[in-house]
Motif scaffolding. Structure first.
Motif, PDB file in Angstrom:
ATOM      1  N   ALA A  26       1.904   8.308   0.919  1.00 17.00           N
ATOM      2  CA  ALA A  26       2.352   7.101   0.208  1.00 17.00           C
ATOM      3  C   ALA A  26       2.184   7.250  -1.302  1.00 17.00           C
ATOM      4  O   ALA A  26       1.360   8.034  -1.772  1.00 17.00           O
ATOM      5  CB  ALA A  26       1.526   5.903   0.681  1.00 17.00           C
ATOM      6  N   VAL A  27       2.948   6.501  -2.023  1.00 17.59           N
ATOM      7  CA  VAL A  27       2.666   6.226  -3.434  1.00 17.59           C
ATOM      8  C   VAL A  27       2.102   4.803  -3.406  1.00 17.59           C
ATOM      9  O   VAL A  27       2.859   3.843  -3.222  1.00 17.59           O
ATOM     10  CB  VAL A  27       3.943   6.300  -4.294  1.00 17.59           C
ATOM     11  N   PRO A  28       0.770   4.665  -3.471  1.00 14.72           N
ATOM     12  CA  PRO A  28       0.178   3.353  -3.187  1.00 14.72           C
ATOM     13  C   PRO A  28       0.791   2.193  -3.983  1.00 14.72           C
ATOM     14  O   PRO A  28       0.984   1.106  -3.438  1.00 14.72           O
ATOM     15  CB  PRO A  28      -1.301   3.554  -3.543  1.00 14.72           C
ATOM     16  N   LYS A  29       1.119   2.434  -5.245  1.00 12.50           N
ATOM     17  CA  LYS A  29       1.672   1.334  -6.062  1.00 12.50           C
ATOM     18  C   LYS A  29       3.015   0.844  -5.533  1.00 12.50           C
ATOM     19  O   LYS A  29       3.427  -0.275  -5.772  1.00 12.50           O
ATOM     20  CB  LYS A  29       1.868   1.815  -7.508  1.00 12.50           C
ATOM     21  N   GLU A  30       3.728   1.727  -4.853  1.00 14.06           N
ATOM     22  CA  GLU A  30       5.024   1.349  -4.283  1.00 14.06           C
ATOM     23  C   GLU A  30       4.854   0.872  -2.841  1.00 14.06           C
ATOM     24  O   GLU A  30       5.495  -0.093  -2.409  1.00 14.06           O
ATOM     25  CB  GLU A  30       5.950   2.585  -4.347  1.00 14.06           C
ATOM     26  N   PHE A  31       3.961   1.525  -2.082  1.00 13.59           N
ATOM     27  CA  PHE A  31       3.892   1.285  -0.639  1.00 13.59           C
ATOM     28  C   PHE A  31       3.078   0.038  -0.285  1.00 13.59           C
ATOM     29  O   PHE A  31       3.465  -0.732   0.605  1.00 13.59           O
ATOM     30  CB  PHE A  31       3.308   2.528   0.046  1.00 13.59           C
ATOM     31  N   ILE A  32       1.954  -0.176  -0.976  1.00 14.57           N
ATOM     32  CA  ILE A  32       1.103  -1.329  -0.629  1.00 14.57           C
ATOM     33  C   ILE A  32       1.853  -2.652  -0.823  1.00 14.57           C
ATOM     34  O   ILE A  32       1.819  -3.517   0.068  1.00 14.57           O
ATOM     35  CB  ILE A  32      -0.245  -1.261  -1.394  1.00 14.57           C
ATOM     36  N   PRO A  33       2.603  -2.835  -1.924  1.00 16.01           N
ATOM     37  CA  PRO A  33       3.399  -4.076  -2.022  1.00 16.01           C
ATOM     38  C   PRO A  33       4.418  -4.227  -0.888  1.00 16.01           C
ATOM     39  O   PRO A  33       4.666  -5.342  -0.418  1.00 16.01           O
ATOM     40  CB  PRO A  33       4.094  -3.931  -3.385  1.00 16.01           C
ATOM     41  N   ARG A  34       4.975  -3.100  -0.401  1.00 13.15           N
ATOM     42  CA  ARG A  34       5.910  -3.194   0.737  1.00 13.15           C
ATOM     43  C   ARG A  34       5.189  -3.694   1.976  1.00 13.15           C
ATOM     44  O   ARG A  34       5.700  -4.522   2.733  1.00 13.15           O
ATOM     45  CB  ARG A  34       6.530  -1.819   1.027  1.00 13.15           C
ATOM     46  N   LEU A  35       3.978  -3.168   2.219  1.00 12.63           N
ATOM     47  CA  LEU A  35       3.210  -3.616   3.392  1.00 12.63           C
ATOM     48  C   LEU A  35       2.869  -5.103   3.266  1.00 12.63           C
ATOM     49  O   LEU A  35       2.907  -5.851   4.256  1.00 12.63           O
ATOM     50  CB  LEU A  35       1.929  -2.789   3.548  1.00 12.63           C
ATOM     51  N   ILE A  36       2.554  -5.534   2.043  1.00 13.39           N
ATOM     52  CA  ILE A  36       2.232  -6.961   1.840  1.00 13.39           C
ATOM     53  C   ILE A  36       3.473  -7.814   2.120  1.00 13.39           C
ATOM     54  O   ILE A  36       3.388  -8.883   2.744  1.00 13.39           O
ATOM     55  CB  ILE A  36       1.658  -7.189   0.423  1.00 13.39           C
ATOM     56  N   ASN A  37       4.639  -7.342   1.706  1.00  9.52           N
ATOM     57  CA  ASN A  37       5.874  -8.093   2.000  1.00  9.52           C
ATOM     58  C   ASN A  37       6.099  -8.216   3.502  1.00  9.52           C
ATOM     59  O   ASN A  37       6.456  -9.281   4.010  1.00  9.52           O
ATOM     60  CB  ASN A  37       7.092  -7.410   1.356  1.00  9.52           C
ATOM     61  N   LEU A  38       5.877  -7.108   4.226  1.00  5.92           N
ATOM     62  CA  LEU A  38       6.044  -7.159   5.684  1.00  5.92           C
ATOM     63  C   LEU A  38       5.028  -8.119   6.305  1.00  5.92           C
ATOM     64  O   LEU A  38       5.360  -8.896   7.211  1.00  5.92           O
ATOM     65  CB  LEU A  38       5.864  -5.754   6.287  1.00  5.92           C
ATOM     66  N   TYR A  39       3.799  -8.080   5.794  1.00  7.81           N
ATOM     67  CA  TYR A  39       2.736  -8.966   6.304  1.00  7.81           C
ATOM     68  C   TYR A  39       3.122 -10.437   6.088  1.00  7.81           C
ATOM     69  O   TYR A  39       3.018 -11.257   6.997  1.00  7.81           O
ATOM     70  CB  TYR A  39       1.422  -8.646   5.583  1.00  7.81           C
ATOM     71  N   ARG A  40       3.601 -10.728   4.865  1.00  3.88           N
ATOM     72  CA  ARG A  40       3.982 -12.118   4.562  1.00  3.88           C
ATOM     73  C   ARG A  40       5.061 -12.641   5.512  1.00  3.88           C
ATOM     74  O   ARG A  40       5.108 -13.807   5.823  1.00  3.88           O
ATOM     75  CB  ARG A  40       4.567 -12.178   3.152  1.00  3.88           C
ATOM     76  N   GLN A  41       5.954 -11.744   5.943  1.00  6.93           N
ATOM     77  CA  GLN A  41       7.038 -12.169   6.828  1.00  6.93           C
ATOM     78  C   GLN A  41       6.629 -12.144   8.300  1.00  6.93           C
ATOM     79  O   GLN A  41       7.466 -12.335   9.183  1.00  6.93           O
ATOM     80  CB  GLN A  41       8.257 -11.275   6.618  1.00  6.93           C
ATOM     81  N   GLY A  42       5.374 -11.839   8.563  1.00  6.50           N
ATOM     82  CA  GLY A  42       4.888 -11.817   9.949  1.00  6.50           C
ATOM     83  C   GLY A  42       5.287 -10.555  10.687  1.00  6.50           C
ATOM     84  O   GLY A  42       5.137 -10.473  11.912  1.00  6.50           O
ATOM     85  N   LEU A  43       5.776  -9.536   9.960  1.00  2.53           N
ATOM     86  CA  LEU A  43       6.258  -8.317  10.616  1.00  2.53           C
ATOM     87  C   LEU A  43       5.209  -7.211  10.663  1.00  2.53           C
ATOM     88  O   LEU A  43       5.451  -6.152  11.238  1.00  2.53           O
ATOM     89  CB  LEU A  43       7.500  -7.789   9.866  1.00  2.53           C
ATOM     90  N   PHE A  44       4.053  -7.457  10.030  1.00  2.00           N
ATOM     91  CA  PHE A  44       3.025  -6.410   9.976  1.00  2.00           C
ATOM     92  C   PHE A  44       1.646  -7.100   9.995  1.00  2.00           C
ATOM     93  O   PHE A  44       0.934  -7.120   8.995  1.00  2.00           O
ATOM     94  CB  PHE A  44       3.235  -5.570   8.705  1.00  2.00           C
ATOM     95  N   PRO A  45       1.267  -7.672  11.153  1.00  2.00           N
ATOM     96  CA  PRO A  45       0.044  -8.493  11.210  1.00  2.00           C
ATOM     97  C   PRO A  45      -1.238  -7.652  11.281  1.00  2.00           C
ATOM     98  O   PRO A  45      -2.003  -7.734  12.244  1.00  2.00           O
ATOM     99  CB  PRO A  45       0.262  -9.320  12.485  1.00  2.00           C
ATOM    100  N   PHE A  46      -1.473  -6.846  10.238  1.00  2.00           N
ATOM    101  CA  PHE A  46      -2.632  -5.940  10.252  1.00  2.00           C
ATOM    102  C   PHE A  46      -3.953  -6.709  10.225  1.00  2.00           C
ATOM    103  O   PHE A  46      -5.002  -6.165  10.563  1.00  2.00           O
ATOM    104  CB  PHE A  46      -2.551  -4.938   9.076  1.00  2.00           C
ATOM    105  N   ASP A  47      -3.903  -7.996   9.821  1.00  2.99           N
ATOM    106  CA  ASP A  47      -5.134  -8.800   9.802  1.00  2.99           C
ATOM    107  C   ASP A  47      -5.724  -8.932  11.211  1.00  2.99           C
ATOM    108  O   ASP A  47      -6.924  -9.154  11.363  1.00  2.99           O
ATOM    109  CB  ASP A  47      -4.871 -10.187   9.193  1.00  2.99           C
ATOM    110  N   LYS A  48      -4.894  -8.747  12.233  1.00  2.00           N
ATOM    111  CA  LYS A  48      -5.393  -8.866  13.619  1.00  2.00           C
ATOM    112  C   LYS A  48      -6.280  -7.684  14.008  1.00  2.00           C
ATOM    113  O   LYS A  48      -6.861  -7.668  15.087  1.00  2.00           O
ATOM    114  CB  LYS A  48      -4.214  -8.984  14.583  1.00  2.00           C
ATOM    115  N   LEU A  49      -6.380  -6.682  13.137  1.00  2.00           N
ATOM    116  CA  LEU A  49      -7.236  -5.527  13.425  1.00  2.00           C
ATOM    117  C   LEU A  49      -8.635  -5.692  12.819  1.00  2.00           C
ATOM    118  O   LEU A  49      -9.527  -4.907  13.076  1.00  2.00           O
ATOM    119  CB  LEU A  49      -6.592  -4.249  12.862  1.00  2.00           C
ATOM    120  N   ILE A  50      -8.789  -6.736  11.971  1.00  2.00           N
ATOM    121  CA  ILE A  50      -9.979  -6.835  11.101  1.00  2.00           C
ATOM    122  C   ILE A  50     -11.051  -7.754  11.663  1.00  2.00           C
ATOM    123  O   ILE A  50     -10.762  -8.812  12.190  1.00  2.00           O
ATOM    124  CB  ILE A  50      -9.517  -7.355   9.709  1.00  2.00           C
TER     125      ILE A  50
END
Ligand code: NAD
Length: 365
Positions: A314-338
């Protein structure tokens, strides 16, 4: 300034919370007040000296926090900015400038050297230096100094205390899938290992539109949770031959595969379970010198592609915002792992990660 930090003093021993001195951030650094930090399997293997990292050291490399001071040469950050911390890289080698900073030629020194390139360490105790800049950040501390280009600004509308693991474990699994394997919508993906890294790979495969997602593990409770979160099939490889099971489910082999276990036998199972021209990625860490078997006679004719992947390429500056966008839309619920823990309970968090009862412990300071 003084800061509390969890220090790895000796292999296989509990981290010790001590009061350390933190020096002033250098001109290219930020001082960050850590709000939370994930615990990753890699913290445990460094504590236990799978890689010869000098001790004592402040570990932790999934930090999220708030910028507390800004070095004189840093542009683009202000005090109060919310940040997720990513791995360190030099920014000027051929890998960094070609968009692959996680393969920085200086990656080992910057992330496992536990000191700045000039040899200084940010932490000390009674004048004795204590290793810092582990993975660029040493986030098991209430305050730490980090090179500014490794910090990623994050928006205010997402809870900062869950975001740290986006800087390593979650980025690794999801990046291996989204940046390296790139499964097409409707394709088949198998993931070996249902820890946080494997589950992140699974969530990413689902977000990418894969329609057959097989999770393989030897712990039944983890497989059940994987099914709840989106696996279409699960395989307990203690009970059945995973290669045969995957071939039956997919009708000949999986198009994409991810090994998050680092177990040599699983690497062989992964390559044997691929379809013709299938693409596999290994992210699981193993001790230096570990070898795994691949049947090059058979696999040559199958034309498979095997990739060894650091930090999801990854290029973290580019990839982490993408993951946050997916999370916001309910498409990447990584919080369920925490699951969150108090700083004082950091060794319990390590123990719960090791025995599999917690997928992704996060220390909240
Ligand atoms: P974890 O220990 O929580 O998960 C590993 C899973 O593999 C467990 O569920 C375990 O039951 C399963 N497993 C073990 N042996 C197995 C077998 N024989 N067959 C099937 N499943 C088996 O770890 P995690 O936090 O998910 O991390 C996974 C790996 O990724 C670790 O090795 C970690 O160090 C590594 N990692 C690599 C990178 C990278 O850049 N490549 C980055 C972060 C983490």
């Amino acid at each position: 300034m003084k800061t509390r930090a969890a220090v790895a003093m000796a292999p296989e021993q509990a981290l010790d919370i001590r009061e350390l001195e933190l020096d002033e951030p250098r001109s290219n650094e930020l001082r960050v007040r850590i709000i939370a930090s994930g615990v990753c399997h890699t913290d445990a293997i460094i504590r236990d000296q799978w890689y010869p990292v000098p001790l004592p050291v402040v570990l932790g490399h999934e930090g999220s926090g708030i910028v507390d001071a800004v070095g004189s040469d840093v542009a683009g950050f202000s005090i109060g900015d919310k940040v997720v911390l990513g791995p360190a890289y030099c920014g000027s080698c051929e890998q960094c400038v070609s968009g692959h900073p996680m393969y920085c030629v200086n990656f080992y020194d910057r992330n496992f050297g536990v000191q700045r390139p000039d040899g200084s360490k940010a932490f000390s105790e009674n004048g004795t230096p204590v290793g810092s800049h582990f993975f660029g950040q040493s986030s098991f501390a209430e305050y730490t100094n980090v090179v500014a280009h490794s910090a990623v600004k994050v928006p205010n509308d997402v809870p900062l205390d869950i975001l740290g693991p986006l800087g390593c474990g979650i980025m690794t699994g999801s990046g291996a899938v989204l940046n390296v394997l790139k499964p097409e919508a409707g394709s088949s993906v198998v993931v070996f290992g249902t820890g946080a890294v494997g589950m992140a790979g699974m969530l990413a495969a689902k977000a990418a539109g894969a329609t057959t997602i097989i999770m393989v593990d030897i712990v039944e409770s983890r497989l059940e949770y994987a099914k709840e979160l989106g696996a279409t099939h699960t395989v307990n490889s203690k009970e059945v031959d995973p290669v045969q099971a995957i071939k039956e489910i997919t009708g000949g082999g999986a198009q994409y595969a991810l090994d998050t276990t680092g177990v040599p036998m699983v690497f062989t199972q992964m390559t044997n379970s691929l379809a013709i021209r299938g693409h596999a990625a290994l992210v699981g860490a193993a001790k230096l010198g570990t070898e795994a078997k691949i049947d090059i006679g058979t696999q040559l004719l199958a034309g498979i592609n095997v990739h060894l992947v650091v930090e999801g390429d990854a290029v973290p500056k580019e990839f982490i915002p993408r993951l946050i966008n997916l999370y916001r839309q309910g498409l990447f619920p990584f919080d369920k792992l925490i699951k969150t823990y108090k700083f004082e309970d950091i060794n319990q968090a390590f123990a719960d990660s090791a025995d599999g009862s917690t997928l992704k412990p996060v220390i909240v300071y």
